[in-house]
Design an enzyme around this catalytic site. Structure first.
Site, PDB file in Angstrom:
ATOM      1  N   ARG A 112       1.089  -1.234  -0.258  1.00  0.00           N
ATOM      2  CA  ARG A 112       0.139   0.059   0.059  1.00  0.00           C
ATOM      3  C   ARG A 112       0.734   1.187   0.147  1.00  0.00           C
ATOM      4  O   ARG A 112       2.117   1.092   0.559  1.00  0.00           O
ATOM      5  CB  ARG A 112      -0.774   0.217   1.092  1.00  0.00           C
ATOM      6  CG  ARG A 112      -0.311  -0.012   2.509  1.00  0.00           C
ATOM      7  CD  ARG A 112      -0.179   1.607   3.064  1.00  0.00           C
ATOM      8  NE  ARG A 112       0.333   1.607   4.381  1.00  0.00           N
ATOM      9  CZ  ARG A 112       0.933   2.476   5.190  1.00  0.00           C
ATOM     10  NH1 ARG A 112       1.473   3.539   4.487  1.00  0.00           N
ATOM     11  NH2 ARG A 112       1.111   2.427   6.507  1.00  0.00           N
ATOM     12  N   GLU A 211      -7.187   7.896   6.702  1.00  0.00           N
ATOM     13  CA  GLU A 211      -6.172   8.590   7.353  1.00  0.00           C
ATOM     14  C   GLU A 211      -5.488   9.556   6.309  1.00  0.00           C
ATOM     15  O   GLU A 211      -4.841  10.564   6.449  1.00  0.00           O
ATOM     16  CB  GLU A 211      -5.029   7.667   8.076  1.00  0.00           C
ATOM     17  CG  GLU A 211      -3.979   8.454   8.533  1.00  0.00           C
ATOM     18  CD  GLU A 211      -3.029   7.449   9.360  1.00  0.00           C
ATOM     19  OE1 GLU A 211      -1.669   7.743   9.207  1.00  0.00           O
ATOM     20  OE2 GLU A 211      -3.153   6.263   9.779  1.00  0.00           O
ATOM     21  N   ARG A 215      -5.429   5.720  -0.034  1.00  0.00           N
ATOM     22  CA  ARG A 215      -4.524   4.645   0.273  1.00  0.00           C
ATOM     23  C   ARG A 215      -4.672   3.687  -0.925  1.00  0.00           C
ATOM     24  O   ARG A 215      -5.771   3.202  -1.073  1.00  0.00           O
ATOM     25  CB  ARG A 215      -4.970   4.096   1.409  1.00  0.00           C
ATOM     26  CG  ARG A 215      -4.426   4.730   2.853  1.00  0.00           C
ATOM     27  CD  ARG A 215      -3.057   4.506   3.158  1.00  0.00           C
ATOM     28  NE  ARG A 215      -2.489   5.330   4.008  1.00  0.00           N
ATOM     29  CZ  ARG A 215      -2.393   4.941   5.448  1.00  0.00           C
ATOM     30  NH1 ARG A 215      -2.619   3.665   5.766  1.00  0.00           N
ATOM     31  NH2 ARG A 215      -1.682   5.579   6.188  1.00  0.00           N
ATOM     32  N   CYS A 263       0.478  11.630   8.446  1.00  0.00           N
ATOM     33  CA  CYS A 263       1.546  11.300   9.424  1.00  0.00           C
ATOM     34  C   CYS A 263       2.966  11.405   8.761  1.00  0.00           C
ATOM     35  O   CYS A 263       3.210  10.653   7.961  1.00  0.00           O
ATOM     36  CB  CYS A 263       1.347   9.885   9.742  1.00  0.00           C
ATOM     37  SG  CYS A 263       2.018   9.441  11.224  1.00  0.00           S
ATOM     38  N   THR A 265       5.462   9.893   9.897  1.00  0.00           N
ATOM     39  CA  THR A 265       6.036   8.673   9.768  1.00  0.00           C
ATOM     40  C   THR A 265       5.788   8.022   8.386  1.00  0.00           C
ATOM     41  O   THR A 265       6.504   6.947   8.062  1.00  0.00           O
ATOM     42  CB  THR A 265       5.684   7.588  10.817  1.00  0.00           C
ATOM     43  OG1 THR A 265       4.192   7.165  10.617  1.00  0.00           O
ATOM     44  CG2 THR A 265       5.718   8.235  12.383  1.00  0.00           C
ATOM     45  N   ARG A 272       4.085   0.599   2.448  1.00  0.00           N
ATOM     46  CA  ARG A 272       4.253  -0.604   3.248  1.00  0.00           C
ATOM     47  C   ARG A 272       3.951  -1.974   2.368  1.00  0.00           C
ATOM     48  O   ARG A 272       3.083  -2.022   1.881  1.00  0.00           O
ATOM     49  CB  ARG A 272       3.298  -0.563   4.362  1.00  0.00           C
ATOM     50  CG  ARG A 272       3.401  -1.665   5.527  1.00  0.00           C
ATOM     51  CD  ARG A 272       2.630  -1.570   6.542  1.00  0.00           C
ATOM     52  NE  ARG A 272       3.036  -2.676   7.500  1.00  0.00           N
ATOM     53  CZ  ARG A 272       2.435  -3.722   7.571  1.00  0.00           C
ATOM     54  NH1 ARG A 272       1.493  -4.126   6.708  1.00  0.00           N
ATOM     55  NH2 ARG A 272       2.703  -4.938   8.304  1.00  0.00           N
ATOM     56  N   ARG A 302       5.285  -8.424  12.364  1.00  0.00           N
ATOM     57  CA  ARG A 302       3.919  -8.413  13.116  1.00  0.00           C
ATOM     58  C   ARG A 302       3.315  -9.790  13.296  1.00  0.00           C
ATOM     59  O   ARG A 302       3.302 -10.592  12.288  1.00  0.00           O
ATOM     60  CB  ARG A 302       2.888  -7.278  12.581  1.00  0.00           C
ATOM     61  CG  ARG A 302       3.376  -5.837  12.342  1.00  0.00           C
ATOM     62  CD  ARG A 302       2.314  -5.054  11.833  1.00  0.00           C
ATOM     63  NE  ARG A 302       2.970  -3.831  11.571  1.00  0.00           N
ATOM     64  CZ  ARG A 302       2.119  -2.827  11.168  1.00  0.00           C
ATOM     65  NH1 ARG A 302       0.839  -2.951  10.875  1.00  0.00           N
ATOM     66  NH2 ARG A 302       2.571  -1.593  10.707  1.00  0.00           N
ATOM     67  N   GLU A 307      -8.281 -16.075  10.105  1.00  0.00           N
ATOM     68  CA  GLU A 307      -9.490 -15.661   9.702  1.00  0.00           C
ATOM     69  C   GLU A 307     -10.446 -15.508  10.598  1.00  0.00           C
ATOM     70  O   GLU A 307     -11.288 -14.403  10.737  1.00  0.00           O
ATOM     71  CB  GLU A 307     -10.228 -16.641   8.585  1.00  0.00           C
ATOM     72  CG  GLU A 307      -9.427 -16.805   7.310  1.00  0.00           C
ATOM     73  CD  GLU A 307      -9.231 -15.567   6.630  1.00  0.00           C
ATOM     74  OE1 GLU A 307     -10.337 -14.692   6.437  1.00  0.00           O
ATOM     75  OE2 GLU A 307      -8.180 -15.034   6.024  1.00  0.00           O
TER      76      GLU A 307
END
Length: 355
Positions: A112, A211, A215, A263, A265, A272, A302, A307
């Site tokens: 993304r 956000e 995106r 943001c 960051t 990503r 992470r 599901e």
């Protein structure tokens, strides 16, 4: 004159470090032109919460310039760049060498990026009119997409239950209620002006006015990162060309900070790139060991939820760690090479643990 200096609850945040009394006195009454954003709005999360690492958002492109005394040091410290660095973008998929080993147990790949259209505010500061303006422009832009990128736009306003449920089942829907986004001002006038576009194959997706204004996401089953990146590059170009045709506007692109996001960051590539991969050998070694190894490879691990929502045990989401200071091609290459390394090492660790 300045407003009263705020109590910053996130004492260890970058905001607490860089919003000093002299800086506050200088900037607390400044307001941006595009969406009337102020420093107190920008640092609201650091003031209200005690768990922020960064703690600041931009309400428009001007925020990065008007409040540069805060944003510049925060961005330099977070991304590890220097004051005179410039950002280079490179979306040429043909430069990527190799791919993830087909034998690696990769479930899916997702990449993304965020994009913002010049002349409109960013989510924390965007006005009601600007937000609807972005959505109306995107409706026209999506209608111009052709071939494998063609699809449908689903506005959140007035969404029918069957459509909503399908988007939930596909893991495409974004919802309100994130405390950070709320305090940062990103959920004002919810759900107006927001929606989701996806192509027929559900491999190309765009979130509108979450956000970030946009995106843009490319994804598919398996580990063909190159194909996913290729589609993303093609999709971003098609969306950008379409926006330009409809409005004459470009994506916000800064020589120093790359693609502008709400943001800091996410500045730079805003990208990503992640895979869901089984690493049973690394699981036996423990998460701390895996995290340390990923750090060396410039990756971020992470845990994933299965599901049904439970931790699946051995499946991890592995993504690029950096956003700014590297091109998209460099970050994708790091991710491919890194995942291949982790997979090779996992085979040895499986032997070691008798798996």
């Amino acid at each position: 004159m300045s407003d009263a200096f705020p109590v910053i609850k996130s004492k260890d945040s970058l905001v607490a470090k860089h919003v000093t009394k002299p800086v506050w006195d200088k900037l607390s009454r400044a307001v941006t032109k595009t969406s009337g954003f102020s420093l107190d709005k920008a640092i609201a999360c650091a003031v209200q919460f005690d768990n922020q690492h960064c703690g600041i958002y931009a309400g428009d492109w001007d925020s990065y310039k008007v409040f540069a005394d805060v944003f510049d040091p925060v961005i330099q410290e977070y991304h590890g760049i220097t004051n005179d660095s410039i950002h280079t973008s490179d979306m040429d998929a043909s430069k990527i060498k190799g791919n993830i080993d087909p034998a690696a147990p990769v479930h899916s790949t997702r990449i993304r990026v965020g994009r913002s259209i010049d002349g409109f505010g960013l989510s924390p500061g965007i006005t009601k009119e600007q937000r609807v303006g972005v959505e109306n422009l995107m409706k026209k832009a999506f209608a111009n997409l052709k071939d494998d990128l063609a699809g449908s736009y689903f506005p959140l306003t007035g969404m029918k239950e069957d459509v909503r449920q399908q988007l939930v089942d596909d893991h495409f829907l974004f919802v309100s209620g994130d405390p950070n986004l709320k305090v940062a001002g990103m959920e004002r006038d919810w759900p107006e002006g927001r929606g989701i576009f996806h192509n027929k194959e559900k491999t190309f997706l765009t979130w509108v006015n979450e956000e970030d204004q946009l995106r843009i996401i490319s994804m598919q089953k398996g580990g063909d990162v190159k194909a996913v990146f290729d589609r993303l590059a093609k999709g971003i170009k098609a969306v950008g060309d379409s926006v330009k045709t409809e409005s004459g506007k470009d994506f916000m692109l800064d020589a120093k900070y790359g693609y502008i996001h709400s943001c800091p960051t996410n500045l730079g590539t805003g990208m990503r790139a992640s895979v869901h991969v089984d690493l049973p050998g690394w699981t036996k070694e423990g998460l701390a060991t895996l995290q340390a190894r990923c750090e060396e490879l410039h990756l971020q691990p992470r845990g994933t939820r299965g599901e049904s929502g439970g931790q699946t045990g051995v499946t991890y989401d592995i993504s690029n760690k950096h956003r700014l200071g590297y091109s998209e091609v460099q970050l994708i290459q790091k991710m491919i090479d890194g995942v291949n390394t982790l997979y090779k090492e996992d085979l040895e660790l499986k032997k070691k643990h008798g798996l």
